[in-house]
Design a protein around this motif. Structure first.
Motif, short mmCIF file in Angstrom:
data_model
loop_
_atom_site.label_atom_id
_atom_site.label_comp_id
_atom_site.label_asym_id
_atom_site.label_seq_id
_atom_site.Cartn_x
_atom_site.Cartn_y
_atom_site.Cartn_z
N SER A 49 -5.11 26.26 -5.50
CA SER A 49 -6.62 26.45 -5.99
C SER A 49 -6.91 25.48 -7.03
O SER A 49 -7.70 25.01 -7.36
CB SER A 49 -6.81 27.86 -6.31
N TRP A 50 -5.89 25.27 -7.91
CA TRP A 50 -6.07 24.59 -9.15
C TRP A 50 -6.36 23.20 -8.92
O TRP A 50 -7.17 22.14 -9.19
CB TRP A 50 -5.00 24.65 -10.14
N CYS A 51 -5.47 22.55 -7.85
CA CYS A 51 -5.52 21.29 -7.27
C CYS A 51 -6.76 20.98 -6.66
O CYS A 51 -7.16 19.97 -6.43
CB CYS A 51 -4.19 21.20 -6.40
N ARG A 52 -6.90 22.07 -5.59
CA ARG A 52 -8.31 21.96 -4.99
C ARG A 52 -9.56 21.80 -6.06
O ARG A 52 -10.49 20.95 -5.83
CB ARG A 52 -8.71 22.99 -4.15
N GLU A 59 -4.77 18.77 2.33
CA GLU A 59 -3.30 17.96 2.50
C GLU A 59 -2.65 17.73 1.07
O GLU A 59 -1.55 18.20 0.81
CB GLU A 59 -3.48 17.15 3.38
N THR A 60 -3.64 16.94 0.48
CA THR A 60 -2.93 16.40 -0.95
C THR A 60 -2.70 17.77 -1.85
O THR A 60 -1.52 17.69 -2.47
CB THR A 60 -4.07 15.53 -1.66
N ALA A 61 -3.52 18.68 -1.88
CA ALA A 61 -3.58 19.66 -2.75
C ALA A 61 -2.03 20.59 -2.28
O ALA A 61 -1.39 21.11 -3.01
CB ALA A 61 -4.59 20.53 -2.93
N GLY A 62 -1.83 20.78 -1.16
CA GLY A 62 -0.67 21.41 -0.52
C GLY A 62 0.66 20.70 -0.83
O GLY A 62 1.71 21.10 -1.24
N SER A 63 0.60 19.41 -0.61
CA SER A 63 1.67 18.52 -1.09
C SER A 63 2.05 18.51 -2.79
O SER A 63 3.08 18.61 -3.24
CB SER A 63 1.49 16.99 -1.16
N LEU A 67 5.43 20.06 -4.41
CA LEU A 67 6.07 19.22 -5.15
C LEU A 67 6.26 19.93 -6.62
O LEU A 67 7.52 20.22 -7.13
CB LEU A 67 5.43 18.12 -5.58
N ILE A 68 5.12 20.89 -7.04
CA ILE A 68 5.19 21.71 -8.37
C ILE A 68 6.29 22.89 -8.12
O ILE A 68 7.11 23.06 -9.08
CB ILE A 68 3.93 21.96 -8.78
N LEU A 69 6.23 23.63 -6.90
CA LEU A 69 6.99 24.60 -6.77
C LEU A 69 8.68 24.31 -6.73
O LEU A 69 9.55 25.06 -7.37
CB LEU A 69 6.56 25.38 -5.42
#
Length: 155
Positions: A49-52, A59-63, A67-69
């Protein structure tokens, strides 16, 4: 007479094993796994949600979330926190991406004293290697089966 002594000794041993074997509360362990796995998933959703919110597409937010996890999992493994979390949360820490990152990082850390090549290089995939191998092999078999079904006009 020797048979009676043997039976007595075996019974004493069984009582000793019963005393030292830890007992586990299945319901409590399931609750801990649920809470731990849920917390990891909630963290993932917060990151997503933060990335969104930063304007990234799904797709980019999921990537970035993945990566962060993975990064957090490897850092927590390196600081010896993830094993403690796994001891508490059990199967809840096996949430696919963090558990997999931990299974790759843990052997690398454990065998680093043996050197870059023979330690880290040879041992890094001792846990995750079979998963990767059989995953790739299974996808190859399924792909070949799909191709054969397409070739014969079944699909």
């Amino acid at each position: 007479m020797p048979d009676l002594a043997k039976q007595k000794k075996q019974k004493e041993y069984q009582e000793y094993v019963k005393q030292v074997t830890p007992t586990h509360n299945l319901f409590l362990n399931m609750c801990k796994a649920f809470v731990t796995g849920g917390a990891i998933c909630v963290l993932g959703q917060i990151i997503l949600s933060w990335c969104r919110g930063l304007g990234m597409d799904q797709e980019t937010a999921g990537s970035w979330c993945s990566l962060i996890l993975v990064l957090l999992s490897v850092l927590l493994t390196g600081f010896n926190i993830y094993p403690k979390l796994a001891k508490f949360g059990g199967a809840g820490t096996l949430v696919p991406i963090t558990g997999f990152a931990n299974s790759v990082a843990a052997p690398a850390i454990e065998y680093k004293k043996e050197g870059q090549v023979f330690g880290i290089g040879c041992k890094i995939f001792t846990i995750a290697g079979p998963v990767i191998l059989y995953g790739i092999f299974t996808s190859w078999v399924l792909g070949a089966g799909y191709l054969a079904l397409k070739f014969f006009g079944i699909l």
